[in-house]
Scaffold this active site. Structure first.
Site, PDB file in Angstrom:
ATOM      1  N   ASN A   6       0.860  -1.125  -0.210  1.00 43.51           N
ATOM      2  CA  ASN A   6      -0.135  -0.054   0.116  1.00 43.51           C
ATOM      3  C   ASN A   6       0.884   1.457   0.067  1.00 43.51           C
ATOM      4  OD1 ASN A   6      -1.432   2.176   1.103  1.00 43.51           O
ATOM      5  ND2 ASN A   6      -3.353   0.862   1.615  1.00 43.51           N
ATOM      6  N   ASP A   8      -0.211   4.500  -0.260  1.00 39.82           N
ATOM      7  CA  ASP A   8      -0.971   5.792   0.204  1.00 39.82           C
ATOM      8  C   ASP A   8      -0.113   6.853   0.696  1.00 39.82           C
ATOM      9  OD1 ASP A   8      -3.080   4.587  -0.996  1.00 39.82           O
ATOM     10  OD2 ASP A   8      -4.145   4.085   0.861  1.00 39.82           O
ATOM     11  N   HIS A   9       0.823   6.363   1.698  1.00 36.91           N
ATOM     12  CA  HIS A   9       1.906   7.312   2.602  1.00 36.91           C
ATOM     13  C   HIS A   9       2.816   8.128   1.419  1.00 36.91           C
ATOM     14  CE1 HIS A   9       0.203   6.003   6.082  1.00 36.91           C
ATOM     15  NE2 HIS A   9       1.229   5.443   6.604  1.00 36.91           N
ATOM     16  N   ARG A  17       3.852  19.051   0.381  1.00 35.43           N
ATOM     17  CA  ARG A  17       4.192  20.122  -0.202  1.00 35.43           C
ATOM     18  C   ARG A  17       3.723  20.524  -1.582  1.00 35.43           C
ATOM     19  NH1 ARG A  17       9.505  21.919   1.685  1.00 35.43           N
ATOM     20  NH2 ARG A  17       9.152  21.979   3.868  1.00 35.43           N
ATOM     21  N   HIS A  42      -5.648   3.617  -1.891  1.00 27.84           N
ATOM     22  CA  HIS A  42      -6.972   3.810  -1.358  1.00 27.84           C
ATOM     23  C   HIS A  42      -7.384   5.360  -1.796  1.00 27.84           C
ATOM     24  CE1 HIS A  42      -9.861   4.066   2.391  1.00 27.84           C
ATOM     25  NE2 HIS A  42     -10.490   4.459   1.258  1.00 27.84           N
ATOM     26  N   ARG A  44      -9.546   7.791  -1.306  1.00 27.56           N
ATOM     27  CA  ARG A  44     -10.663   8.374  -0.488  1.00 27.56           C
ATOM     28  C   ARG A  44     -11.353   9.431  -0.905  1.00 27.56           C
ATOM     29  NH1 ARG A  44      -8.806   6.491   5.078  1.00 27.56           N
ATOM     30  NH2 ARG A  44     -10.862   7.545   5.726  1.00 27.56           N
ATOM     31  N   ARG A  48      -7.474  12.541   0.415  1.00 28.68           N
ATOM     32  CA  ARG A  48      -6.103  13.261   1.251  1.00 28.68           C
ATOM     33  C   ARG A  48      -4.933  12.714   0.970  1.00 28.68           C
ATOM     34  NH1 ARG A  48      -7.649  10.007   7.044  1.00 28.68           N
ATOM     35  NH2 ARG A  48      -9.663  11.064   6.792  1.00 28.68           N
ATOM     36  N   HIS A  49      -4.909  11.715   0.267  1.00 25.17           N
ATOM     37  CA  HIS A  49      -3.648  11.262  -0.143  1.00 25.17           C
ATOM     38  C   HIS A  49      -3.809  10.938  -1.776  1.00 25.17           C
ATOM     39  CE1 HIS A  49      -5.373   7.524   1.023  1.00 25.17           C
ATOM     40  NE2 HIS A  49      -5.078   7.722   2.347  1.00 25.17           N
ATOM     41  N   GLU A  69      -8.619   0.157  -3.204  1.00 26.39           N
ATOM     42  CA  GLU A  69      -9.432   0.505  -2.051  1.00 26.39           C
ATOM     43  C   GLU A  69     -10.614   1.425  -2.319  1.00 26.39           C
ATOM     44  OE1 GLU A  69      -7.383   0.547   1.514  1.00 26.39           O
ATOM     45  OE2 GLU A  69      -5.989  -1.023   1.272  1.00 26.39           O
ATOM     46  N   THR A  99      -7.106   6.573   9.809  1.00 27.84           N
ATOM     47  CA  THR A  99      -6.978   5.384   8.789  1.00 27.84           C
ATOM     48  C   THR A  99      -8.161   4.755   8.774  1.00 27.84           C
ATOM     49  OG1 THR A  99      -5.574   3.475   8.093  1.00 27.84           O
ATOM     50  CG2 THR A  99      -5.708   3.814  10.484  1.00 27.84           C
ATOM     51  N   THR A 100      -8.475   3.442   8.273  1.00 30.54           N
ATOM     52  CA  THR A 100      -9.387   2.760   8.015  1.00 30.54           C
ATOM     53  C   THR A 100      -9.576   1.935   9.655  1.00 30.54           C
ATOM     54  OG1 THR A 100      -8.967   2.235   5.801  1.00 30.54           O
ATOM     55  CG2 THR A 100     -10.771   0.823   6.654  1.00 30.54           C
ATOM     56  N   GLU A 150     -11.093  -9.539   2.629  1.00 27.03           N
ATOM     57  CA  GLU A 150      -9.808  -9.110   3.357  1.00 27.03           C
ATOM     58  C   GLU A 150     -10.137  -8.851   5.018  1.00 27.03           C
ATOM     59  OE1 GLU A 150      -7.305  -6.190   1.620  1.00 27.03           O
ATOM     60  OE2 GLU A 150      -6.670  -5.502   3.835  1.00 27.03           O
ATOM     61  N   HIS A 190      -3.723  -4.696   7.578  1.00 31.71           N
ATOM     62  CA  HIS A 190      -4.123  -3.448   8.568  1.00 31.71           C
ATOM     63  C   HIS A 190      -3.366  -3.638   9.817  1.00 31.71           C
ATOM     64  CE1 HIS A 190      -5.609   0.194  10.200  1.00 31.71           C
ATOM     65  NE2 HIS A 190      -6.097   0.510   8.848  1.00 31.71           N
ATOM     66  N   GLY A 191      -2.419  -2.805   9.971  1.00 29.13           N
ATOM     67  CA  GLY A 191      -1.599  -2.884  11.167  1.00 29.13           C
ATOM     68  C   GLY A 191      -0.466  -4.043  11.409  1.00 29.13           C
ATOM     69  N   GLY A 212       1.066  -1.417   4.570  1.00 29.50           N
ATOM     70  CA  GLY A 212       1.311  -0.129   4.038  1.00 29.50           C
ATOM     71  C   GLY A 212       2.481   0.512   4.928  1.00 29.50           C
ATOM     72  N   HIS A 213       1.880   0.857   6.238  1.00 27.69           N
ATOM     73  CA  HIS A 213       2.592   1.969   6.928  1.00 27.69           C
ATOM     74  C   HIS A 213       3.917   1.194   7.427  1.00 27.69           C
ATOM     75  CE1 HIS A 213       2.616   4.888  10.206  1.00 27.69           C
ATOM     76  NE2 HIS A 213       3.119   3.963  11.080  1.00 27.69           N
TER      77      HIS A 213
HETATM   78  N1  PXP Z   1      -5.874  -3.161   3.940  1.00 33.17           N
HETATM   79  C1  PXP Z   1      -6.922  -2.268   4.078  1.00 33.17           C
HETATM   80  C2  PXP Z   1      -7.998  -2.528   3.634  1.00 33.17           C
HETATM   81  C3  PXP Z   1      -6.517  -0.759   4.525  1.00 33.17           C
HETATM   82  O1  PXP Z   1      -7.503   0.114   4.465  1.00 33.17           O
HETATM   83  C4  PXP Z   1      -5.365  -0.514   4.743  1.00 33.17           C
HETATM   84  C5  PXP Z   1      -4.761   1.069   5.146  1.00 33.17           C
HETATM   85  O2  PXP Z   1      -5.131   1.868   4.224  1.00 33.17           O
HETATM   86  C6  PXP Z   1      -4.288  -1.595   4.799  1.00 33.17           C
HETATM   87  C7  PXP Z   1      -4.735  -2.883   4.318  1.00 33.17           C
HETATM   88  C8  PXP Z   1      -2.853  -1.312   5.443  1.00 33.17           C
HETATM   89  O3  PXP Z   1      -2.775  -0.830   6.467  1.00 33.17           O
HETATM   90  P1  PXP Z   1      -1.484  -0.716   7.249  1.00 33.17           P
HETATM   91  O4  PXP Z   1      -1.094   0.948   6.459  1.00 33.17           O
HETATM   92  O5  PXP Z   1      -1.696  -0.473   8.696  1.00 33.17           O
HETATM   93  O6  PXP Z   1      -0.338  -1.371   6.736  1.00 33.17           O
END
Ligand code: PXP
Length: 235
Positions: A6, A8-9, A17, A42, A44, A48-49, A69, A99-100, A150, A190-191, A212-213
Site C-alpha cells: 500500500n 498511500d503514505h 508540499r 485507497h 478516499r 487526502r492522499h 481500495e 486510517t480505516t 480481506e 491493517h497494522g 502499507g504503514h
Molecule cells: N488493507 C486495508 C483495507 C486498508 O484500509 C489498509 C490501510 O489503508 C491496509 C490494508 C494497510 O494497512 P497498514 O497501512 O496499517 O499496513
C-alpha cells in the site's frame, strides 16, 4: 502468500508540499521490482492522499495488479468502472478517521454491496470485502458474490503490541477457515508489521497480505526496495 504494498503514505508525503515528489508511480515501480505482487491504493472520498490521476497512471503503467481500495459510493463505483483495476477492495470510510478503523458492515449494507459487486464483475473486476473476523460478516460476504474477503488484522495488531494476541488470532483463524469452506479467497491487512507478520502463517489459506504503514516507515531508513524485500522474505 503474496504481498500487496500500500503506497498511500507516499502520496501523503508528496501532498505535504503539494508538489510532485516523492512520486507515487516511482514508489510503485520500486515495489514492483522488489517483488510485490500488487500495488494497493485507497482513493478516499476526501482525496487526502491518492488522487484520481494517480490511480489512472498506476493502472496504465504497472505490470503487476492494481488493487483499488474504495468506499461503496456511486462516485467510486463510476471511477472503478472507468479505471478497471484488477480488483477493488471495498472498505468503510469515515471522514474524521486517521486510517480505516474497522471492517465493512456487509450485513447492514448487503443489498448495496451486492449491486456494487455485480457492477464491478460486469467489467471483470474482482471484488474483495474488508471485514472484521466475524463469521456472520464472512457469510454475508459470500451472499454478495464477493471473490475475496480481506480480514481486518488491526485488532490483532493492537493485541500483539500488548502481548496478548491469542484470542484475536483465533478469531482470524476461524473466519479464514469459514471463508475457505465457502470458497472465498482470503487476504488480510491493517497494522501488520515486521514482527506480527511472522504469525500470519497460522491463519489457514491466506492468499495475500496488504501492508502499507510499516513498509513505508522502514523505507525511510533502509530504502523502499529493501523494506519490500525484507517483508517478502518474512512472509
Ligand atoms: N488493507 C486495508 C483495507 C486498508 O484500509 C489498509 C490501510 O489503508 C491496509 C490494508 C494497510 O494497512 P497498514 O497501512 O496499517 O499496513
Amino acid at each position: 502468500m503474496d504481498l500487496g504494498v500500500n503506497i498511500d503514505h507516499i502520496a501523503t508525503l508528496r501532498n505535504a508540499r503539494m508538489g510532485v515528489e516523492p512520486s507515487v508511480l516511482e514508489a510503485a515501480f520500486v515495489a514492483q521490482n522488489a517483488g510485490a505482487s500488487q500495488i494497493t491504493t485507497h482513493l478516499r472520498e476526501d482525496r487526502r492522499h491518492i488522487k484520481d490521476e494517480d490511480v489512472y497512471l498506476l493502472k496504465e503503467e504497472l505490470k503487476i495488479s492494481l488493487n483499488l481500495e474504495m468506499a461503496a459510493t456511486e462516485e467510486m463505483e463510476k471511477i472503478a468502472l472507468d479505471v478497471v483495476p484488477h480488483s477493488c477492495c471495498i472498505v468503510p470510510e469515515k471522514r474524521l478517521e486517521i486510517t480505516t478503523e474497522g471492517g465493512l458492515d456487509v450485513i447492514k449494507f448487503e443489498d448495496r454491496i451486492k449491486k456494487l459487486n455485480d457492477s464491478l464483475h460486469s467489467k471483470n473486476i474482482l471484488v474483495s470485502l474488508f471485514i472484521d473476523a466475524d463469521p456472520a460478516q464472512v457469510e454475508a460476504a459470500k451472499r454478495t458474490n464477493a471473490d475475496y474477503i480481506e480480514l481486518h488484522t488491526g485488532f490483532f495488531a493492537n493485541a500483539f503490541n500488548k502481548g496478548n494476541y491469542e484470542k484475536e488470532l483465533e478469531k482470524l483463524q476461524f473466519a479464514a477457515s469459514l471463508a475457505r469452506d465457502l470458497n472465498l479467497k482470503v487476504n488480510a491487512g491493517h497494522g501488520l508489521n515486521y514482527e506480527n507478520v511472522k504469525l500470519m502463517h497460522k491463519i489457514p489459506m491466506l492468499y495475500e497480505l496488504n501492508i502499507g504503514h510499516s513498509i513505508i516507515s522502514r523505507a525511510v531508513f533502509v530504502g523502499l526496495d529493501k523494506a519490500v524485500k525484507d517483508m517478502i522474505n518474512l512472509i
